[in-house]
Each structure stands twice: as structure tokens, then as C-alpha cells.
Design an enzyme around this catalytic site. Structure first.
Site: not given
Length: 289
Positions: A36, A39, A63
Site C-alpha cells: 500500500h 510501503h 512470525q
């Protein structure tokens, strides 16, 4: 723009670029994709500072906890590549899980202290996965600069500590959080919010703005616990908000504090669930006399 999926090819292309241009500065933006404007702002910061810009897109299974949204995490390769090209990216590294973890991993990177609170407490093992994959990616790319958004300020603190402790030769560049017009922090997870949740989610940034003003104007007369309570009360105005945490900590050490101290920085950090969607946000405030 080159799209690369193999570690060996990534290293070869970057090595060749450095041989051709010995003073080459390489900027690196690691992401999990579903890009988006936030970034894109990291990529543009890298483009402004470096001759070669490398983006990685990899949804890192290490993660995600056992009950978290690895399979559900949004992915849109075509859109990601269009945003990357628009931002002036030179190389997009898009490995498969088997390329990054060809066999069960037996070596992980664990950063202590700065991972004890906030998302580290709520998501055990999360930052071990982050630190491990970022270490791997930094070893693959060997950039001069790596760019991270302050929306996840704890992640920035963890990466900075890791780079310092392990003497990794890279400069970490922390970039400001990008927000929607109404203040909501841009996030790949925002697409999960329904219309009512989305309308109420703006209460996070509204609560943080109000708290920031209170601290900047009256820090001598407030305690961190009082500020936390004020933020909780503001967020609770959104009936759908399920608060995970609200904490005021020293930054970047992320240690608890009982008073505000001049010339230090503090973070007001929140994590709130709307339905099954967990959002984080924060403000970092320099305490000034």
C-alpha cells in the site's frame, strides 16, 4: 525491474551491480507484500537515497503463531509488482517458503528485553520469526540501508537492537507512519474490516493524537499510567474495540517508566482487535522542557 525468486540469482545480480559501480549504495525494503502507500513511501525513501533499490515480498511463516492468519494473510502479486514499479524499484525478490527454508530451521535469532512487552507479550515467538527472517534477508541482500515503517515501532526497535548487537553493516532507516485521510494507519490488514469496524477504527489514531497533545503540554503533571488510562477511555468510545494493550514506555528501550523525563523519548502504543482483525498504532514523543 527484475523479479527474482532464487537466493543465488539475487546475490549474483547485486554482486554484478557492485562490481560495475563500486560506490553503489543499495537500499532494501523487506515486506510481506499486499503493498500500500506506506510501503511505497519506504521504496521512495530508498529511491531518493540509493542507486539500487531492492524490495522483498515474503510472507514469513516463522512470525505467525498457531492461531494467527498466515494462510489468510492477503496476497496480490500483480498489484504488488505494479506498486513496486511505480515507486522505482530495481529488484523484487519474491522467494517461495521452500527457497527461504529448504529444511527445518535449527538456528533462530532472538532479541531479549525489547521484545518482552507490547506485541512480544501478546504474540509469543513473533519477534524471533521477524529477527530470523530479517537477518537472513540482510545477509542475502547486504544492503547499505534498510527501511522500516514506524507503524510497527517495536519491530524497528528490535531490528535496530539486533543490527547493533550482531554488528550487521547496515543503516536502519525508520520512516514515518502513513495514514488514511481520517487518521487510520495504513495497514495490509485494514481490508479485513467491515464498514462499521472501519468507521470505529479511527478511534485509535484519535486517542493517540489526544494523548500526544496532553503529554506535550502537561507531561510534568501527568504520569504514564494516567495517560494509559486516558487512551483506554478514548478507545473504549468505539463499542467494537477489544483492547489488547495500551502502554506508555521509554523508547527505544521499551522499558516501563513511572514518570516522564526531559530529553527522553516515550512511545504510546496500542493494539486493538475489531472482530478478528488486530490493529496496532503508536506515537513516539520527545519529552522537551
Amino acid at each position: 525491474m527484475q523479479v527474482i525468486t532464487a537466493i543465488s540469482e539475487l546475490r549474483s545480480v547485486i554482486r554484478a551491480a557492485r562490481v560495475k559501480q563500486p560506490a553503489l549504495q543499495v537500499g532494501f525494503v523487506p515486506t510481506m507484500g499486499f503493498l500500500h502507500e506506506g510501503h511505497a513511501s519506504l521504496l521512495k525513501a530508498a529511491r531518493d537515497q540509493c542507486e539500487l533499490v531492492v524490495l522483498s515480498i515474503f510472507v514469513n511463516p516463522l512470525q505467525f503463531g498457531p492461531n494467527e492468519d498466515f494462510e489468510r494473510y492477503p496476497r496480490d502479486e500483480k498489484r504488488d509488482l505494479a506498486i513496486a514499479a511505480e515507486a522505482g524499484t530495481d529488484i523484487v525478490f519474491m522467494p517461495q517458503v521452500a527457497e527461504m527454508y529448504p529444511s527445518p530451521i535449527r538456528t533462530t535469532v532472538s532479541v531479549s528485553e525489547v521484545t518482552r512487552r507490547l506485541c512480544g507479550a501478546s504474540r509469543p515467538g513473533h519477534f524471533d520469526g521477524v529477527a530470523t527472517v530479517v537477518t537472513k534477508l540482510l545477509n542475502m541482500v547486504q544492503p547499505d540501508y534498510a527501511y522500516f515503517g514506524m507503524k510497527d515501532a517495536q519491530q524497528v526497535a528490535v531490528i535496530e537492537q539486533m543490527v547493533q548487537d550482531l554488528n550487521i553493516p547496515v543503516h536502519i532507516v525508520a520512516c514515518p507512519t502513513l495514514r488514511e485521510a481520517d487518521g487510520l494507519a495504513k495497514s495490509s490488514r485494514n481490508v479485513y474490516l467491515n464498514e462499521e469496524q472501519r468507521a470505529q477504527a479511527v478511534q485509535l489514531s484519535a486517542a493517540l493524537r489526544k494523548a500526544r497533545s496532553a503529554v506535550e503540554e502537561s507531561w510534568r503533571h501527568l504520569t504514564p499510567r494516567e495517560v494509559e488510562e486516558q487512551v483506554r477511555e478514548e478507545i473504549a468510545r468505539a463499542p467494537l474495540a477489544d483492547i489488547d494493550y495500551v502502554e506508555v514506555l521509554d523508547y527505544p528501550s521499551l522499558q516501563t517508566i513511572d514518570t516522564f523525563v526531559s530529553s527522553r523519548r516515550v512511545i504510546i502504543a496500542v493494539a486493538v482487535k475489531f472482530g478478528n482483525t488486530r490493529l496496532i498504532d503508536n506515537v513516539v514523543i520527545p519529552i522537551q522542557s
